[in-house]
Every structure is written in C-alpha cells, then in structure tokens.
Scaffold this active site. Structure first.
Site, PDB file in Angstrom:
ATOM      1  N   ASN A  27      -5.587  12.209   0.576  1.00 24.53           N
ATOM      2  CA  ASN A  27      -4.642  11.407   1.362  1.00 24.53           C
ATOM      3  C   ASN A  27      -5.469  10.627   2.382  1.00 24.53           C
ATOM      4  O   ASN A  27      -6.701  10.759   2.448  1.00 24.53           O
ATOM      5  CB  ASN A  27      -3.586  12.292   2.031  1.00 24.53           C
ATOM      6  CG  ASN A  27      -2.449  11.471   2.626  1.00 24.53           C
ATOM      7  OD1 ASN A  27      -1.922  10.565   1.973  1.00 24.53           O
ATOM      8  ND2 ASN A  27      -2.060  11.736   3.863  1.00 24.53           N
ATOM      9  N   LYS A  28      -4.804   9.817   3.152  1.00 26.75           N
ATOM     10  CA  LYS A  28      -5.473   8.942   4.113  1.00 26.75           C
ATOM     11  C   LYS A  28      -6.527   9.683   4.927  1.00 26.75           C
ATOM     12  O   LYS A  28      -6.306  10.815   5.351  1.00 26.75           O
ATOM     13  CB  LYS A  28      -4.401   8.337   5.043  1.00 26.75           C
ATOM     14  CG  LYS A  28      -4.910   7.373   6.095  1.00 26.75           C
ATOM     15  CD  LYS A  28      -5.780   6.272   5.540  1.00 26.75           C
ATOM     16  CE  LYS A  28      -5.144   5.482   4.418  1.00 26.75           C
ATOM     17  NZ  LYS A  28      -6.122   4.678   3.652  1.00 26.75           N
ATOM     18  N   ARG A  48      -7.500  -0.446  -6.810  1.00 23.88           N
ATOM     19  CA  ARG A  48      -7.722   0.655  -5.857  1.00 23.88           C
ATOM     20  C   ARG A  48      -7.908   1.944  -6.678  1.00 23.88           C
ATOM     21  O   ARG A  48      -7.075   2.255  -7.528  1.00 23.88           O
ATOM     22  CB  ARG A  48      -6.547   0.782  -4.876  1.00 23.88           C
ATOM     23  CG  ARG A  48      -6.403  -0.457  -3.984  1.00 23.88           C
ATOM     24  CD  ARG A  48      -5.520  -0.192  -2.778  1.00 23.88           C
ATOM     25  NE  ARG A  48      -6.177   0.644  -1.782  1.00 23.88           N
ATOM     26  CZ  ARG A  48      -5.548   1.167  -0.733  1.00 23.88           C
ATOM     27  NH1 ARG A  48      -4.256   0.951  -0.559  1.00 23.88           N
ATOM     28  NH2 ARG A  48      -6.197   1.906   0.138  1.00 23.88           N
ATOM     29  N   ASP A 107      -2.194  10.761  -2.148  1.00 22.75           N
ATOM     30  CA  ASP A 107      -2.557   9.691  -3.086  1.00 22.75           C
ATOM     31  C   ASP A 107      -2.897  10.233  -4.464  1.00 22.75           C
ATOM     32  O   ASP A 107      -2.699   9.551  -5.470  1.00 22.75           O
ATOM     33  CB  ASP A 107      -3.721   8.876  -2.525  1.00 22.75           C
ATOM     34  CG  ASP A 107      -3.200   7.983  -1.409  1.00 22.75           C
ATOM     35  OD1 ASP A 107      -3.105   8.462  -0.263  1.00 22.75           O
ATOM     36  OD2 ASP A 107      -2.811   6.839  -1.716  1.00 22.75           O
ATOM     37  N   ARG A 158       0.869  -1.179   0.000  1.00 29.56           N
ATOM     38  CA  ARG A 158       0.000   0.000   0.000  1.00 29.56           C
ATOM     39  C   ARG A 158       0.900   1.221   0.000  1.00 29.56           C
ATOM     40  O   ARG A 158       2.118   1.117   0.097  1.00 29.56           O
ATOM     41  CB  ARG A 158      -1.044  -0.006   1.132  1.00 29.56           C
ATOM     42  CG  ARG A 158      -0.717  -0.682   2.415  1.00 29.56           C
ATOM     43  CD  ARG A 158       0.390  -0.037   3.186  1.00 29.56           C
ATOM     44  NE  ARG A 158       0.162   1.404   3.317  1.00 29.56           N
ATOM     45  CZ  ARG A 158       1.089   2.315   3.475  1.00 29.56           C
ATOM     46  NH1 ARG A 158       2.372   1.975   3.515  1.00 29.56           N
ATOM     47  NH2 ARG A 158       0.801   3.591   3.593  1.00 29.56           N
ATOM     48  N   GLY A 159       0.265   2.387  -0.134  1.00 32.25           N
ATOM     49  CA  GLY A 159       1.050   3.610  -0.318  1.00 32.25           C
ATOM     50  C   GLY A 159       1.156   3.843  -1.815  1.00 32.25           C
ATOM     51  O   GLY A 159       1.557   2.928  -2.561  1.00 32.25           O
ATOM     52  N   ALA A 160       0.804   5.075  -2.247  1.00 34.22           N
ATOM     53  CA  ALA A 160       0.631   5.326  -3.683  1.00 34.22           C
ATOM     54  C   ALA A 160       1.822   4.894  -4.549  1.00 34.22           C
ATOM     55  O   ALA A 160       1.658   4.109  -5.501  1.00 34.22           O
ATOM     56  CB  ALA A 160       0.284   6.800  -3.894  1.00 34.22           C
ATOM     57  N   GLN A 191      -1.876   2.363   9.832  1.00 28.18           N
ATOM     58  CA  GLN A 191      -0.598   2.475   9.106  1.00 28.18           C
ATOM     59  C   GLN A 191       0.431   3.286   9.892  1.00 28.18           C
ATOM     60  O   GLN A 191       1.629   3.055   9.776  1.00 28.18           O
ATOM     61  CB  GLN A 191      -0.816   3.145   7.734  1.00 28.18           C
ATOM     62  CG  GLN A 191      -1.554   2.291   6.731  1.00 28.18           C
ATOM     63  CD  GLN A 191      -3.034   2.606   6.719  1.00 28.18           C
ATOM     64  OE1 GLN A 191      -3.603   2.957   7.751  1.00 28.18           O
ATOM     65  NE2 GLN A 191      -3.666   2.466   5.586  1.00 28.18           N
TER      66      GLN A 191
HETATM   67  O1  MRU Z   1      -4.551   3.105   2.089  1.00 31.07           O
HETATM   68  P1  MRU Z   1      -3.058   3.330   1.974  1.00 31.07           P
HETATM   69  O2  MRU Z   1      -2.294   2.790   3.127  1.00 31.07           O
HETATM   70  O3  MRU Z   1      -2.533   2.883   0.640  1.00 31.07           O
HETATM   71  O4  MRU Z   1      -2.919   4.913   2.021  1.00 31.07           O
HETATM   72  C1  MRU Z   1      -1.638   5.465   1.969  1.00 31.07           C
HETATM   73  C2  MRU Z   1      -1.626   6.925   2.139  1.00 31.07           C
HETATM   74  O5  MRU Z   1      -2.631   7.572   2.302  1.00 31.07           O
HETATM   75  C3  MRU Z   1      -0.279   7.596   1.996  1.00 31.07           C
HETATM   76  O6  MRU Z   1      -0.213   8.743   2.793  1.00 31.07           O
HETATM   77  C4  MRU Z   1      -0.060   7.990   0.535  1.00 31.07           C
HETATM   78  O7  MRU Z   1      -0.259   6.893  -0.303  1.00 31.07           O
HETATM   79  C5  MRU Z   1       1.306   8.534   0.306  1.00 31.07           C
HETATM   80  S1  MRU Z   1       2.506   7.284   0.409  1.00 31.07           S
HETATM   81  C6  MRU Z   1       4.033   7.865  -0.012  1.00 31.07           C
END
Ligand code: MRU
Length: 340
Positions: free
Chosen positions: A234-235, A89, A224, A55-57, A183
């Site tokens: 973002n999250k 996603r 994201d 996970r994470g963009a 996370q």
């Molecule tokens: O649902 P996730 O864990 O994929 O969400 C991740 C985030 O919101 C991060 O802040 C974002 O992807 C930036 S990661 C460098």
C-alpha cells in the site's frame, strides 16, 4: 459520490465513459478545482494513469477497462494498447485484473461497464461488512486515499466509515497527509468534508504520537496488491503505521476487493514496487523543497508483513491472514473473478 461545486451538489464517479471518451475527475487538481480530464485515445488513458489523473488501485482498473474498450471501438491495435496500458503502473493488481478481464471479454464496452459496476458494488459491500468494526464514537486512522476517488464510489477503507456515518455514529478520522503526493490531505480530507465526517489532517510523522497517546481506536487502510500469505503493498508509509499500531494494540484492518488479491504471488517480496520521480519528493505542490542538487528516493509503496494485519475486509467477509485460503476458494467460485 456527491460533490458540491459552486454550491450545487452533483453526483459524479471518479471515472466514467461518455461520447466515446473516458472521463476522469482530475485528481491532480483537487481539492482546489473539480476538473474533468477527457481521454479520447489509449495514449491519453495511459498518460492519465501514469501521471495520476486517476489513481487508487480499483479506479486505475476501471480506467484501464474503459480505455481498452474505447481503443477497440476506435480500431486501435489491441496488442500494442494492452502492452502500453500494462506498463503504466506496476504495483496495483487491479490494473492487471482489469486487463485480463477485458482481454477475456474481447474488449467489449459492455464488459467495461460491467467491470466498473461490479467493482463499485463490491466496495459498497466492503462498507457494509466493515461498518460493525467501527464503534459509536470510534477514532479511526487512515493513510493515503482509499475513498470514492480511488474506486468509483464508496471507496475501500473509507466505505465502512461512510456506512458508520449513515448509521449515525459520531466517528472521527485521523487523515495522514501522505507525502509526497498528499493523497490524504488533498483527497481523503476533501472526501470526508463532502460526506460531513469529522476529521483532522495530520503530518505523516504524527501518526505514532496519536496512536501512542491512546487517541486512535483502529486503523483502516486500502491496498494495492495482496499476496497469498497476506503481505500487502500500500502507499509508502503504511508499513510503519502498521508496526506502531501493533506496538500499541490497535487493530489494523486492510480493506480491498477481490481484484486486489494476487494469489500468484507467495509473499510480499514478489510485489513490484513502483519508483516514481525524485521531483515528487523535492516539491510540495508547486513549491520546491530542499537543495535541488540533492538526490531523492521515491518508492511509491511499501510492503507490510501479514503479521501486522488484524483482518482483511473484503466483499466476501472478514479474513485473518491465515484464512486467506478460504477467500481464494470463494474467489475461484466467483464467475466475475474468473473473467465471466
Ligand atoms: O499512488 P496511488 O495514489 O495510486 O496509491 C493509492 C493507494 O495506495 C491506495 O491506498 C490503494 O490504491 C487502495 S485504493 C482503494
């Protein structure tokens, strides 16, 4: 990223390709166990992205790039594979940037490797560019995980903090726990421990208290997807942190590589927001919480309006929201961003 496993330090990336298989650090298992998830078909890669093994963009983008190259090498029907990976996603723009990059490059493994290396290098650059924003004893707040696990190495929001540490700055990081998937508590705190960066996990609803009582100097988060006007997804929970930061005159930075910017969208209203399973809200780890007959709502992301952003930290430099047209020009001239 250096990871200490049973007293031995290993250098691992969040995602890599070996023996015709996509290898991923299984982020669902951290911090208790460091396990490697091996995906040897596009179905398994799609599962890994959807279920948040990865996970994470930026890391999602790299996993998709390797998954597409693997599927091509194994003779899968690429039209079906692309449709499947695209539907994993919806919010992180990096997923679509990676798919476009790989499509333009005929799904070559060498291109997936280049994509991964570029993203890692660009996030390192974000660290160099963001480091001067952090003072000798800065107290930084971050939300979710925008560290090496969310990229390959370095991270986005965490990259400036890692450079600050390397320079000998004595920083302190407030780590929002980041319900429902935790996370922050499970991944960011674990990464900061590995890096020897002083930090504390805080309940999500404590961030306002620490900002209001003068204990936070700046906030840095990842993103994201960032629209042309600077609104960004973002999250979930990022929006309220940004509003409270503004209320308390705390600079609020967003760190992201070019692959996260989506200039085809005019504003954040157009960003698709992923709705995940209700069960994620009604459990903490394996513990069920709340009456299981109650409904739950689980948007995975929120959109923060551009007016709350002090600046975007990118590999091209710092940009205030109203300077994003300059960033767009730079990205238009960047061959990698054009898929070459
Ligand atoms: O649902 P996730 O864990 O994929 O969400 C991740 C985030 O919101 C991060 O802040 C974002 O992807 C930036 S990661 C460098």
């Amino acid at each position: 990223m250096k990871i200490s496993i049973d007293g031995q330090v290993r250098n691992l990336q969040a995602v890599w390709y070996e023996n015709s298989t996509v290898h991923l650090i299984d982020q669902r298992k951290l911090p208790a166990n460091v396990e490697i998830f091996k995906a040897s078909s596009s179905d398994e890669v799609a599962f890994a992205i959807k279920d948040m093994v990865v996970r994470g963009a930026p890391a999602i983008g790299v996993a998709a790039a390797y998954g597409l190259a693997m599927a091509k090498e194994k003779g899968e029907d690429m039209e079906k594979v692309v449709t499947k990976i695209r539907s994993t996603r919806p919010t992180a723009h990096d997923l679509f940037a990676a798919i476009d990059y790989m499509t333009r490059n005929q799904f070559a493994l060498s291109s997936a490797r280049r994509y991964a290396q570029e993203i890692s290098n660009r996030c390192k650059k974000i660290g160099e560019i963001g480091n001067p924003l952090i003072g000798q004893k800065s107290r930084v707040l971050t939300h979710c995980n925008a560290g090496a696990l969310a990229v390959l190495d370095w991270g986005t929001a965490l990259a400036p903090m890692r450079f600050a540490k390397i320079e000998g700055k004595e920083i302190f990081v407030f780590v929002d726990e980041t319900r429902p998937r935790l996370q922050g508590a499970n991944l960011t705190a674990w990464e900061l421990l590995q890096e020897g960066i002083d930090h504390a996990i805080i309940a999500d609803n404590a961030a306002g208290h620490f900002m209001h009582t003068g204990q936070v100097d700046l906030a840095i988060v990842g993103a994201d997807r960032i629209a042309a006007n600077g609104d960004f997804a973002n999250k979930i929970g990022t929006y309220e942190k940004a509003v409270v930061a503004r209320e308390n005159n705390i600079p609020f930075y967003v760190a992201a590589p070019g692959s996260t910017f989506d200039f085809s969208l005019n504003s954040g209203n157009e960003i698709p927001i992923e709705e995940r399973s209700q069960d994620e809200v009604k459990t903490v780890g394996i513990q069920k919480v709340g009456p299981q007959d109650s409904k739950a709502k689980n948007p995975a992301f929120d959109v923060t309006p551009a007016r709350y952003v002090t600046a975007f930290i990118t590999e091209y430099g710092l940009f205030k929201p109203d300077e994003l047209p300059n960033l767009r020009l730079k990205m238009d001239r960047d061959l990698f961003m054009q898929g070459r």
